[in-house]
Design a protein around this motif. Structure first.
Motif, PDB file in Angstrom:
ATOM      1  N   ALA B 133       0.827  -1.300  -0.057  1.00 22.59           N
ATOM      2  CA  ALA B 133       0.026   0.141  -0.037  1.00 22.59           C
ATOM      3  C   ALA B 133       0.794   1.345  -0.062  1.00 22.59           C
ATOM      4  O   ALA B 133       0.493   2.312  -0.254  1.00 22.59           O
ATOM      5  CB  ALA B 133      -1.004   0.166   1.100  1.00 22.59           C
ATOM      6  N   TYR B 134       2.313   1.107   0.134  1.00 24.75           N
ATOM      7  CA  TYR B 134       3.232   2.069   0.312  1.00 24.75           C
ATOM      8  C   TYR B 134       4.041   2.061  -0.673  1.00 24.75           C
ATOM      9  O   TYR B 134       4.528   1.152  -1.149  1.00 24.75           O
ATOM     10  CB  TYR B 134       3.889   2.399   1.663  1.00 24.75           C
ATOM     11  CG  TYR B 134       2.823   2.261   2.721  1.00 24.75           C
ATOM     12  CD1 TYR B 134       2.481   3.414   3.408  1.00 24.75           C
ATOM     13  CD2 TYR B 134       2.055   1.027   3.445  1.00 24.75           C
ATOM     14  CE1 TYR B 134       1.289   3.643   4.556  1.00 24.75           C
ATOM     15  CE2 TYR B 134       1.066   1.128   4.298  1.00 24.75           C
ATOM     16  CZ  TYR B 134       0.957   2.590   4.938  1.00 24.75           C
ATOM     17  OH  TYR B 134       0.055   2.539   5.832  1.00 24.75           O
ATOM     18  N   VAL B 237       1.975   5.595   9.310  1.00 22.52           N
ATOM     19  CA  VAL B 237       1.029   4.715   8.566  1.00 22.52           C
ATOM     20  C   VAL B 237       0.504   5.581   7.374  1.00 22.52           C
ATOM     21  O   VAL B 237      -0.233   5.260   6.476  1.00 22.52           O
ATOM     22  CB  VAL B 237       0.280   3.796   9.436  1.00 22.52           C
ATOM     23  CG1 VAL B 237       0.824   2.842   9.869  1.00 22.52           C
ATOM     24  CG2 VAL B 237      -0.627   4.612  10.197  1.00 22.52           C
ATOM     25  N   LEU B 261       6.736  -2.340  12.431  1.00 23.31           N
ATOM     26  CA  LEU B 261       5.704  -1.487  11.623  1.00 23.31           C
ATOM     27  C   LEU B 261       6.361  -1.042  10.369  1.00 23.31           C
ATOM     28  O   LEU B 261       5.906  -1.245   9.454  1.00 23.31           O
ATOM     29  CB  LEU B 261       5.592  -0.428  12.523  1.00 23.31           C
ATOM     30  CG  LEU B 261       4.494   0.635  12.105  1.00 23.31           C
ATOM     31  CD1 LEU B 261       3.340   0.083  11.602  1.00 23.31           C
ATOM     32  CD2 LEU B 261       4.295   1.961  12.662  1.00 23.31           C
ATOM     33  N   GLY B 264       6.625  -3.765   7.844  1.00 20.15           N
ATOM     34  CA  GLY B 264       5.295  -3.910   7.430  1.00 20.15           C
ATOM     35  C   GLY B 264       5.016  -3.128   6.414  1.00 20.15           C
ATOM     36  O   GLY B 264       4.123  -3.529   5.420  1.00 20.15           O
ATOM     37  N   LEU B 265       5.561  -1.891   6.337  1.00 21.74           N
ATOM     38  CA  LEU B 265       5.001  -1.098   5.337  1.00 21.74           C
ATOM     39  C   LEU B 265       5.607  -1.550   3.897  1.00 21.74           C
ATOM     40  O   LEU B 265       5.002  -1.159   2.795  1.00 21.74           O
ATOM     41  CB  LEU B 265       5.464   0.483   5.483  1.00 21.74           C
ATOM     42  CG  LEU B 265       5.096   1.053   6.744  1.00 21.74           C
ATOM     43  CD1 LEU B 265       5.531   2.441   7.085  1.00 21.74           C
ATOM     44  CD2 LEU B 265       3.443   1.299   6.889  1.00 21.74           C
TER      45      LEU B 265
END
Lengths: 369, 361
Positions: B133-134, B237, B261, B264-265
């Motif tokens: 998504a990033y 996020v 985190l 995860g991105l």
């Protein structure tokens, strides 16, 4: 004796499914309920004003006992209004609250928000993370709930400095506190048809403290809620999973600090702190406040605050005091306004003011059925 | 003579802690102990060795064993391993399986303690060829690695009530902050961001913040910024590109959570390198699990260990090899499904991926 949600509810404002109705007598008379309103600092006033306008337009039978508590003063002690607010909340049992400012410096006063939660023993903080129609974010179909322990853990406020240059901060985990949190989380899951509860912990490192947390959540689930699946996840992995695949979680139950961290991550997924409703709830009292607790000091009196989080929190509050019809009407008006994307505040990509947004919601109250 | 030498070393150390002091051997190569690890460890280690060989990197690998034993109630590594790593000042490490919840101290923790690895460096960069998504993520996070919530000091103060102590010392905080400032200088970033929760832990996190302030005076060219962990999580996020200008530094637990985190991105731990920096010794590792379910099946993705080894080469002042290998790895990852492993939704084997990297060197 849990109150189930109304079938027409919109699930972004899940009923907090909370206290037994018999045990709590709300204040008020003539079919009206009295609610303590603490607007808070930062965007608090603007958001509270928005709720008041909407309640008035909808003719909601709620009277506010409005008390302004600020954390902007220099004193270490809470201002006298704080004690008035506590007194009022003890009478009304229900509050709608903004966030009170806490300074970051070592010499600043401790958080009055934390103190209020401790004073009223509102031990569970529920916050709802759900993708909203019309709010464009990177993540789609986010829908989970965080139930956060609200009174101890890293927020115990106990710190010592045994020698210069060394500080010990105490994190307290007690079984009785975790147990009631666990019961609440499972009750909440059950009442809202959410089939699983996930305990968030770091028990591989804090073997005793977080171990107690994890094991207590598991034990309560096993003994009392066999119909709800119970599992656990390590907090760092949870943070990673939430940003890549949050759909695997329904209800995350967390110690205080991890809840704070995950609530901010969650808010980032769905459009920011301006759209996340929540409640801090205990056996007797319920204080409805934005789920991701940002004071928004830089937005004070700018007129561009997003009141959605506070409005949706007030919707949760209306369900709590049994005004489902009003709750539904207001929720629907807010969702329609957001979905149309014509009137939106800057934090979610629009250019409208708080007042314009509020007026649009009021217009929708009349037109959307 | 010795006195002067030690004094000199201290001066050097004071200005650049955690810098490489290993020596070339008779063949002009640097010896690097390698802990191949469990599960998929041997496969991905083999891939790294093969690629380093093809790149002619001047590295001689020595496999070392980290099967622990208990001496006087303390978990220790074999003496040969400890000696080798101390001698060569560096090591590369694959994933180790730690039995969960059996009262074992994790091997990672033992490694950190044995070699005083005080800072964990975790860069995260979006990988072309693997979409999330990033896009455009480029963060660097430095985590204090020795104390904080991981002090391991816990008591039952009454039945059913546990007190866990988060320990913050000025010494460890200053050390990690100094490392962060140095690192920012090295990689050309102009700002250091201290992430904390001093609004609630006023003394503990407050000490971390004031330690950073003290160190910042030594680095007038770098701006010191602060942020509550609440805001960092939120903004990270929403728009991670904001953090591109910073080197982030934070206490242990926050660093643990935030580094995962960030991973995860960009697609998970399989794509992120990690370095554990100590005063004398630094260990570079893949932080993902040992994936026993796919071990030996030629399916494992060696990217994380490869990128960690690239970090190691930079640390060893061999940037030309680092650049060459990194470029080949990234190009391979971007070259399509046929060349990447299954965990990245591709269909290549470990061997195929390895030979694709080699062909791009």
């Amino acid at each position: 004796m849990l109150r189930l949600t109304s079938p027409i509810r919109t699930s972004s404002t899940l009923s907090a499914a909370l206290t037994t109705k018999r045990s709590v007598h709300f204040a008020g008379y003539g079919g009206r309920t009295e609610v303590t309103l603490i607007p808070g600092d930062g965007i608090g006033n603007a958001a509270a004003q928005s709720v008041k306008s909407i309640f008035k337009a909808q003719n909601v039978p709620v009277d506010f006992d409005e008390i302004h508590v600020t954390g902007l003063g220099k004193s270490q002690e809470p201002p006298k209004e704080y004690f008035e607010a506590i007194k009022s909340l003890k009478r009304t049992k229900v509050g709608l609250k903004g966030i009170i400012y806490t300074p970051v410096t070592a010499h600043g006063h401790p958080s009055f928000n934390v103190q209020l939660r401790k004073d009223l023993d509102v031990f569970a903080a529920v916050s709802l993370y759900r993708s909203l129609p019309g709010v464009n974010t990177r993540h789609k179909d986010v829908d989970f709930v965080i139930v956060r322990e609200n009174t101890e853990g890293e927020y115990s406020g106990l710190e010592t400095r045994p020698v210069p240059g060394v500080v010990e901060s105490l994190k307290i985990t007690s079984e009785s506190v975790v147990e009631r949190l666990a019961r609440f989380a499972y009750d909440f899951a059950k009442a809202n048809g959410l089939g699983s509860v996930t305990a968030v912990h770091k028990a591989n490192i804090m073997k005793k403290g977080d171990g107690l947390f994890k094991n207590t959540i598991a034990r309560v689930g096993e003994e009392l809620y066999p119909e709800i699946s119970s599992n656990s996840v390590i907090v760092d992995n949870c943070a990673m999973q939430v940003v890549s695949n949050s759909q695997q979680y329904k209800v995350l139950v967390t110690p205080n600090l991890y809840g704070n961290i995950l609530s901010n991550i969650g808010a980032g997924l769905v459009g920011g702190p301006g759209v996340v409703p929540g409640v801090s709830i205990g056996r007797e009292y319920a204080v409805f406040e934005p789920g991701c607790r940002h004071v928004g000091l830089s937005l004070t009196d700018k007129g561009t605050a997003n009141p959605t989080a506070t409005i949706l929190s007030s919707v949760m509050m209306l369900r709590h005091i049994g005004l489902d019809r009003d709750a539904e009407a207001i929720a629907r008006a807010v969702y329609t306004t957001l979905a149309e994307q014509k009137v939106a505040t800057p934090d979610i990509g629009g250019t409208s003011t708080t007042v314009e947004f509020t007026n649009e919601v009021i217009r929708k109250l009349e037109t959307v059925q | 003579m010795r006195g002067i030498g030690a004094q000199f070393r201290n001066i050097v150390r004071r200005y650049s802690i955690a810098s490489y002091t290993g020596k070339q051997n008779a063949n002009g190569k640097f010896t690097v102990p390698i802990i191949e690890g469990d599960g998929i460890g041997p496969e991905i280690s083999a891939a790294v060795k093969k690629i380093f060989g093809a790149a002619n990197a001047p590295i001689e690998w020595v496999p070392v064993d980290v099967t622990p034993s208990i001496v006087d109630g303390v978990q220790v590594f074999p003496k040969r391993t400890v000696d080798l790593i101390n001698e060569h000042k560096v090591a590369l490490k694959g994933p180790l399986a730690t039995p969960i919840g059996k009262g074992h101290v994790s091997l990672n923790l033992t490694l950190r303690r044995t070699f005083n690895l005080f800072a964990n460096v975790r860069p995260c960069k979006s990988i072309e060829g693997y979409n999330t998504a990033y896009s455009g993520v480029n963060t660097v996070l430095i985590r204090e690695n020795t104390e904080g919530e991981y002090s391991g000091i816990e008591h039952a103060i009454s039945p059913g009530v546990i007190q866990s102590i988060k320990l913050i010392t000025a010494k460890a905080s200053e050390r990690v902050c100094e490392y962060a400032f140095n690192y920012a200088n090295e990689i050309g970033k102009k700002k250091v961001l201290v992430v904390h929760k001093a609004s609630v832990m006023k003394l503990g996190d407050g000490l971390f913040v004031s330690s950073a302030e003290k160190i910042a005076k030594k680095f007038p060219n770098i701006e010191l910024c602060y942020e509550l962990i609440d805001n960092t999580c939120l903004k990270m996020v929403q728009d991670p590109s904001y953090y591109e200008d910073f080197v982030m530094v934070m206490p242990n637990l926050y660093g643990d959570i935030m580094s995962d985190l960030c991973s995860g991105l960009i697609g998970g731990l399989g794509l992120t390198p990690s370095g554990n920096m100590g005063i004398d010794v630094s260990i570079f590792e893949a932080v993902h699990g040992s994936a026993p379910d796919i071990a030996g099946k030629n399916m494992a993705n060696p990217t994380a260990l490869l990128l960690s080894s690239v970090m190691m080469l930079r640390y060893m002042n061999l940037p030309e090899y680092a650049d060459k290998i990194e470029k080949a790895v990234l190009e391979t990852l971007a070259s399509g499904k046929d060349n990447i492993t299954k965990d990245l939704k591709g269909n290549a084997t470990t061997e195929k991926f390895t030979s694709e990297v080699i062909s791009r060197l």
